[in-house]
Design a protein around this motif. Structure first.
Motif, PDB file in Angstrom:
ATOM      1  N   LYS A  52       0.865  -1.170   0.000  1.00 47.75           N
ATOM      2  CA  LYS A  52       0.000   0.000   0.000  1.00 47.75           C
ATOM      3  C   LYS A  52       0.906   1.226   0.000  1.00 47.75           C
ATOM      4  O   LYS A  52       1.785   1.350   0.837  1.00 47.75           O
ATOM      5  N   THR A  53       0.687   2.124  -0.962  1.00 47.98           N
ATOM      6  CA  THR A  53       1.482   3.344  -1.015  1.00 47.98           C
ATOM      7  C   THR A  53       0.566   4.554  -1.127  1.00 47.98           C
ATOM      8  O   THR A  53       0.217   5.145  -0.136  1.00 47.98           O
ATOM      9  N   VAL A  54       0.131   4.864  -2.347  1.00 49.56           N
ATOM     10  CA  VAL A  54      -0.632   6.088  -2.574  1.00 49.56           C
ATOM     11  C   VAL A  54      -1.963   6.114  -1.833  1.00 49.56           C
ATOM     12  O   VAL A  54      -2.474   7.189  -1.522  1.00 49.56           O
ATOM     13  N   GLU A  55      -2.504   4.949  -1.529  1.00 49.46           N
ATOM     14  CA  GLU A  55      -3.805   4.955  -0.875  1.00 49.46           C
ATOM     15  C   GLU A  55      -3.708   5.125   0.642  1.00 49.46           C
ATOM     16  O   GLU A  55      -4.711   5.122   1.333  1.00 49.46           O
ATOM     17  N   ILE A  56      -2.484   5.292   1.156  1.00 47.42           N
ATOM     18  CA  ILE A  56      -2.334   5.520   2.589  1.00 47.42           C
ATOM     19  C   ILE A  56      -2.705   6.970   2.883  1.00 47.42           C
ATOM     20  O   ILE A  56      -2.152   7.898   2.303  1.00 47.42           O
ATOM     21  N   SER A  57      -3.621   7.173   3.801  1.00 46.03           N
ATOM     22  CA  SER A  57      -4.082   8.507   4.161  1.00 46.03           C
ATOM     23  C   SER A  57      -3.000   9.279   4.928  1.00 46.03           C
ATOM     24  O   SER A  57      -2.365   8.735   5.822  1.00 46.03           O
ATOM     25  N   PRO A  58      -2.801  10.567   4.594  1.00 44.69           N
ATOM     26  CA  PRO A  58      -1.821  11.369   5.329  1.00 44.69           C
ATOM     27  C   PRO A  58      -2.117  11.431   6.832  1.00 44.69           C
ATOM     28  O   PRO A  58      -1.197  11.418   7.648  1.00 44.69           O
ATOM     29  N   GLY A  59      -3.394  11.492   7.211  1.00 42.64           N
ATOM     30  CA  GLY A  59      -3.751  11.519   8.633  1.00 42.64           C
ATOM     31  C   GLY A  59      -3.357  10.228   9.340  1.00 42.64           C
ATOM     32  O   GLY A  59      -2.871  10.243  10.465  1.00 42.64           O
ATOM     33  N   TRP A  60      -3.544   9.113   8.651  1.00 43.31           N
ATOM     34  CA  TRP A  60      -3.153   7.815   9.194  1.00 43.31           C
ATOM     35  C   TRP A  60      -1.640   7.762   9.348  1.00 43.31           C
ATOM     36  O   TRP A  60      -1.125   7.353  10.377  1.00 43.31           O
ATOM     37  N   LEU A  61      -0.912   8.162   8.293  1.00 47.32           N
ATOM     38  CA  LEU A  61       0.549   8.160   8.347  1.00 47.32           C
ATOM     39  C   LEU A  61       1.058   9.034   9.486  1.00 47.32           C
ATOM     40  O   LEU A  61       1.995   8.664  10.194  1.00 47.32           O
ATOM     41  N   GLY A  62       0.442  10.200   9.650  1.00 48.07           N
ATOM     42  CA  GLY A  62       0.854  11.110  10.714  1.00 48.07           C
ATOM     43  C   GLY A  62       0.702  10.494  12.089  1.00 48.07           C
ATOM     44  O   GLY A  62       1.566  10.645  12.950  1.00 48.07           O
ATOM     45  N   THR A  63      -0.383   9.765  12.290  1.00 46.91           N
ATOM     46  CA  THR A  63      -0.632   9.139  13.584  1.00 46.91           C
ATOM     47  C   THR A  63       0.251   7.920  13.807  1.00 46.91           C
ATOM     48  O   THR A  63       0.978   7.835  14.808  1.00 46.91           O
ATOM     49  N   VAL A  64       0.210   6.965  12.887  1.00 42.97           N
ATOM     50  CA  VAL A  64       0.850   5.665  13.103  1.00 42.97           C
ATOM     51  C   VAL A  64       2.355   5.700  12.845  1.00 42.97           C
ATOM     52  O   VAL A  64       3.126   5.130  13.614  1.00 42.97           O
ATOM     53  N   ILE A  65       2.786   6.368  11.798  1.00 41.27           N
ATOM     54  CA  ILE A  65       4.204   6.367  11.427  1.00 41.27           C
ATOM     55  C   ILE A  65       4.952   7.537  12.074  1.00 41.27           C
ATOM     56  O   ILE A  65       5.996   7.340  12.689  1.00 41.27           O
ATOM     57  N   ASP A  66       4.437   8.747  11.945  1.00 38.18           N
ATOM     58  CA  ASP A  66       5.156   9.914  12.477  1.00 38.18           C
ATOM     59  C   ASP A  66       5.065  10.012  14.000  1.00 38.18           C
ATOM     60  O   ASP A  66       6.080  10.126  14.680  1.00 38.18           O
ATOM     61  N   LYS A  67       3.853   9.958  14.525  1.00 42.34           N
ATOM     62  CA  LYS A  67       3.682  10.061  15.987  1.00 42.34           C
ATOM     63  C   LYS A  67       3.902   8.730  16.694  1.00 42.34           C
ATOM     64  O   LYS A  67       4.023   8.690  17.915  1.00 42.34           O
ATOM     65  N   LYS A  68       3.878   7.618  15.921  1.00 43.80           N
ATOM     66  CA  LYS A  68       4.084   6.271  16.451  1.00 43.80           C
ATOM     67  C   LYS A  68       3.034   5.907  17.498  1.00 43.80           C
ATOM     68  O   LYS A  68       3.312   5.327  18.537  1.00 43.80           O
ATOM     69  N   GLU A  69       1.788   6.265  17.174  1.00 38.10           N
ATOM     70  CA  GLU A  69       0.647   6.014  18.060  1.00 38.10           C
ATOM     71  C   GLU A  69      -0.355   5.102  17.370  1.00 38.10           C
ATOM     72  O   GLU A  69      -0.454   5.094  16.142  1.00 38.10           O
ATOM     73  N   PRO A  70      -1.132   4.362  18.153  1.00 42.59           N
ATOM     74  CA  PRO A  70      -2.186   3.528  17.560  1.00 42.59           C
ATOM     75  C   PRO A  70      -3.258   4.388  16.896  1.00 42.59           C
ATOM     76  O   PRO A  70      -3.485   5.537  17.282  1.00 42.59           O
ATOM     77  N   PHE A  71      -3.906   3.798  15.907  1.00 43.91           N
ATOM     78  CA  PHE A  71      -4.996   4.456  15.194  1.00 43.91           C
ATOM     79  C   PHE A  71      -6.262   3.643  15.409  1.00 43.91           C
ATOM     80  O   PHE A  71      -6.240   2.415  15.309  1.00 43.91           O
ATOM     81  N   LEU A  72      -7.361   4.321  15.681  1.00 42.03           N
ATOM     82  CA  LEU A  72      -8.656   3.670  15.871  1.00 42.03           C
ATOM     83  C   LEU A  72      -9.688   4.314  14.959  1.00 42.03           C
ATOM     84  O   LEU A  72      -9.867   5.534  14.972  1.00 42.03           O
ATOM     85  N   ALA A  73     -10.349   3.493  14.151  1.00 38.24           N
ATOM     86  CA  ALA A  73     -11.526   3.914  13.392  1.00 38.24           C
ATOM     87  C   ALA A  73     -12.656   3.005  13.882  1.00 38.24           C
ATOM     88  O   ALA A  73     -12.731   1.845  13.490  1.00 38.24           O
ATOM     89  N   PRO A  74     -13.510   3.499  14.790  1.00 36.02           N
ATOM     90  CA  PRO A  74     -14.503   2.640  15.432  1.00 36.02           C
ATOM     91  C   PRO A  74     -15.717   2.286  14.586  1.00 36.02           C
ATOM     92  O   PRO A  74     -16.476   1.399  14.942  1.00 36.02           O
TER      93      PRO A  74
END
Length: 164
Positions: A52-74
């Motif tokens: 997965k490359t282009v379809e990765i959301s910037p908001g998701w990348l910011g949370t999981v990769i940059d901030k290194k935090e879990p992501f939740l979409a309930p």
């Protein structure tokens, strides 16, 4: 123990609590800003080796990769905002996702575990439970991800892209 066995044991632990229908282990490849699927509970729909490359959301990348935090979409609304393959996810009976980064000793993201279950199934407590399972198995999970090379020269062929 090989990588698949480690990921399988993690899947089984996650099935107990917080619960999971679809589970994937995705290796973070910083050279390409992509996620490569190393393990999946649903190989027909989400084959190993897909990226997965282009379809990765910037908001998701910011949370999981940059901030290194879990992501939740309930719920499906939150899931659709982030994942291009939300229709396939919904067809599998899923409508909620937890993504947890796996960090090595240098605090680098080596991979991400994706847990998906029915809409409304996951809460912040579910995230904490998933993080706890990962922490209990952190050393073996890091080894499982690191067993797969990430350098751009690992293969002369272009990576297999997900078709969704």
């Amino acid at each position: 123990m090989n990588s698949d066995e480690i990921f399988q044991q993690t899947l089984e632990a996650m099935q107990q609590d917080p619960g999971v229908i679809l589970f994937t282990a995705l290796q973070w490849i910083p050279q390409r800003s992509s996620l490569k699927r190393l393990f999946t509970s649903h190989p027909a729909e989400y084959p190993v080796g897909g990226e997965k490359t282009v379809e990765i959301s910037p908001g998701w990348l910011g949370t999981v990769i940059d901030k290194k935090e879990p992501f939740l979409a309930p719920d499906l609304t939150a899931l659709r905002e982030v994942f291009a393959d939300s229709e396939l996810i919904q067809q599998l009976g899923c409508g909620a996702v937890i993504n947890v980064p796996v960090l090595d000793q240098q605090h680098n993201v080596v991979g991400v575990l994706a847990l998906l279950d029915a809409e409304g199934k996951y809460t912040q407590q579910s995230v904490e439970t998933a993080v706890g399972v990962i922490h209990q198995n952190l050393a073996s999970l890091v080894k499982a991800f690191e067993a797969h090379p990430t350098e751009a020269h690992e293969s002369p062929e272009a990576p297999a892209k997900d078709t969704v």
